[in-house]
Each structure stands twice: as structure tokens, then as C-alpha cells.
Design an enzyme around this catalytic site. Structure first.
Site, PDB file in Angstrom:
ATOM      1  N   ASP A   1       0.842  -1.192   0.000  1.00 11.74           N
ATOM      2  CA  ASP A   1       0.000   0.000   0.000  1.00 11.74           C
ATOM      3  C   ASP A   1       0.880   1.246   0.000  1.00 11.74           C
ATOM      4  O   ASP A   1       2.075   1.178   0.324  1.00 11.74           O
ATOM      5  CB  ASP A   1      -0.892  -0.028   1.251  1.00 11.74           C
ATOM      6  CG  ASP A   1      -1.700   1.244   1.411  1.00 11.74           C
ATOM      7  OD1 ASP A   1      -2.457   1.585   0.482  1.00 11.74           O
ATOM      8  OD2 ASP A   1      -1.564   1.899   2.460  1.00 11.74           O
TER       9      ASP A   1
ATOM     10  N   ASP B   1      -0.319   5.327   0.598  1.00 14.65           N
ATOM     11  CA  ASP B   1      -0.601   6.374   1.583  1.00 14.65           C
ATOM     12  C   ASP B   1      -0.859   5.756   2.955  1.00 14.65           C
ATOM     13  O   ASP B   1      -1.755   4.939   3.118  1.00 14.65           O
ATOM     14  CB  ASP B   1      -1.799   7.204   1.132  1.00 14.65           C
ATOM     15  CG  ASP B   1      -1.841   8.583   1.761  1.00 14.65           C
ATOM     16  OD1 ASP B   1      -1.014   8.851   2.652  1.00 14.65           O
ATOM     17  OD2 ASP B   1      -2.694   9.392   1.368  1.00 14.65           O
TER      18      ASP B   1
ATOM     19  N   ASP C   1      -1.439  -0.275   6.092  1.00 15.69           N
ATOM     20  CA  ASP C   1      -1.692   0.337   7.397  1.00 15.69           C
ATOM     21  C   ASP C   1      -3.170   0.352   7.760  1.00 15.69           C
ATOM     22  O   ASP C   1      -3.523   0.716   8.880  1.00 15.69           O
ATOM     23  CB  ASP C   1      -1.195   1.791   7.395  1.00 15.69           C
ATOM     24  CG  ASP C   1      -2.089   2.691   6.530  1.00 15.69           C
ATOM     25  OD1 ASP C   1      -2.706   3.615   7.086  1.00 15.69           O
ATOM     26  OD2 ASP C   1      -2.182   2.446   5.314  1.00 15.69           O
TER      27      ASP C   1
END
Length: 262
Positions: A10, A12, A206
Site C-alpha cells: 500500500d 498512503d 496500514d
């Protein structure tokens, strides 16, 4: 962690926050290259082209090439092209989605589409809503790049593609086929690009609601990094909300490198 066929990483919240690199993101990518572990940058962002995503990463000091970027727009275009090669498609979106659909051999139209493919569109209007909902009611398939309802920006939180899709769904009465995380289509597309099976891939992110859920739904192993949205304090709530648990949890990217042995 053994037998890694490839990493799906991932962006951002995992490698950067906005325009600022998260500590050790550059070292992680350099270490993966040195260890010859295949990887892709996998993002729900539908507005940017792969080239612009790679350029954004390089500006922060993270080595990246366009062919290593897998966006929800690319996955959506591939989904439509595999289902109906050369299909007539109406685009509600920005440059990344338009380019992806064009390069997938789809026919971009402004009337009588077979598909309405929608992503983030910051020029979305009432007329856009009226046309899209009419086309869908008349039988066009509704494909959504990603369900993100809200997005961070320099001006604070702004509406995402999922917010626009909610309006179109309300007006048409038809829910979309969702391509991006937390659904499995984007992850399945990324693993196909790497030439590996989902169970050979490791999803790193995240966000429990998108990254980890998508990886779990696709059959990948998952690693949660506590560098963004998910924290030790809210992890239990997110696990209860999503019904999934990450296979591994790392406090930061330095700890992730240790886990990967790179």
C-alpha cells in the site's frame, strides 16, 4: 516470513503521508530490490496514472517505476476488458481512469454505454449524476474503482469515489461492482501481474478496513504496519469491525524489514 512470491505494498499511510515519506520507506524498497523479492505498489487511488504515482514516489526519494504501480483504475479497466473486450464505456473519473480504459482497448463514449466506470471525479456535477443513473437504469453495468468515502487533502478531508458512487446508486437503484480494496479484484489483478498465486503474496498496509481486509479476502498473507490509520489503540476495534486479523503486525517499516529478512 518464508516463501514470499511477491509483496503488494500500500502507499498512503504505509510508505508516505501526503508528500512526506514515512521513515525507512526508501530503505525498504532498496532492500527488496537487493533481495530480488518481487513487489508492486498497490493503491486505491484512481485519479493518477501509474507514471504519475511513480513520479510522486521518486520525488520523496522512494525508487519506483510505472510498471511497478497497480492502481484501482488499471484493475477496473482490465475487469471490463476481460468481461467485454472493446466495450463502450462512459467514464466518470480523472486522467488515471481515462488512460487505463483507453489502453485496455475500451471504447470511450458519451452516450449509450455498456458500462459506467466511476472513480474519483472532482468535476462531478448534477448532470453527471443524472446521466450516469439514467444509463445504469437503462442497463449499463456500474463499475466502481474504489469505495473510499473520504480522502485526505491539503484542505482537510474531502469526498472520495465512494461518496459519488453512493449518490449514483441511490439515483439508479443499482449497486456497483467494487474493484478496489477491501474487495479482492485489485489484489487478484496485482498477483496476476506478478505471475503468482494469491497465497504466495503478502499484502502490506496500514489500514485494516482496506489493505488487510482485501488481502485476507483474496487469500493472501497480510502484514499490518502501524505507520498510518491503524494503531495499537484502535486495532481491536478494527479487527472486530472487519472480522479479519493480520497474520503479522509491525510497529514500523524497520521492523517489517526484519520480518522479511531483507
Amino acid at each position: 516470513m518464508n516463501n514470499i512470491g511477491g509483496l503488494l505494498i500500500d502507499l498512503d499511510g504505509t510508505l508516505y503521508h501526503g508528500r512526506h515519506m514515512i521513515p525507512d520507506a526508501d530503505k525498504l524498497i532498496a532492500a527488496l530490490r537487493k533481495a530480488e523479492i518481487p513487489f508492486l505498489f498497490v493503491t486505491n487511488n484512481s485519479s493518477r496514472t501509474a507514471a504519475s504515482v511513480a513520479a510522486h514516489l521518486r520525488e520523496m526519494g522512494i525508487d519506483a517505476n510505472p510498471e511497478e504501480v497497480c492502481t484501482s483504475s488499471l484493475a477496473a479497466a482490465r475487469y471490463v476488458a476481460e468481461e467485454s473486450p472493446g466495450a463502450a464505456v462512459a467514464i466518470i473519473g480523472e486522467e488515471g481512469l481515462l488512460q487505463a480504459c483507453t489502453e485496455a482497448g475500451l471504447t470511450i463514449v458519451t452516450e449509450k454505454p455498456q458500462y459506467v466506470v466511476q472513480g474519483i471525479d472532482r468535476s462531478f456535477t448534477y448532470e453527471s449524476l443524472a446521466r450516469a443513473s439514467r444509463w445504469i437504469r437503462e442497463g449499463a453495468r456500474f463499475v466502481l474503482t474504489n469505495p473510499d468515502v473520504m480522502l485526505p487533502s491539503d484542505d482537510g478531508i474531502t469526498p472520495g469515489a465512494g461518496t459519488l458512487a453512493a449518490a449514483i446508486e441511490a439515483a439508479s437503484g443499482v449497486p456497483p461492482v467494487v474493484i478496489g480494496k477491501p474487495e479482492s479484484h485489485l489484489v487478484a489483478y496485482a498477483t496476476s501481474l506478478l505471475g503468482i498465486k494469491p497465497e504466495e503474496a503478502v499484502m502490506v498496509g496500514d489500514n485494516m478496513r482496506t489493505d488487510i481486509s482485501a488481502g485476507a479476502h483474496a487469500g493472501c498473507r497480510t502484514v499490518l504496519v502501524l505507520t498510518g490509520l491503524t494503531t495499537r489503540d484502535n486495532l481491536e476495534d478494527y479487527q472486530r469491525l472487519t472480522g479479519v486479523k493480520p497474520d503479522e503486525i509491525c510497529a514500523d517499516l524497520a521492523e517489517l524489514m526484519v520480518l522479511l529478512g531483507v
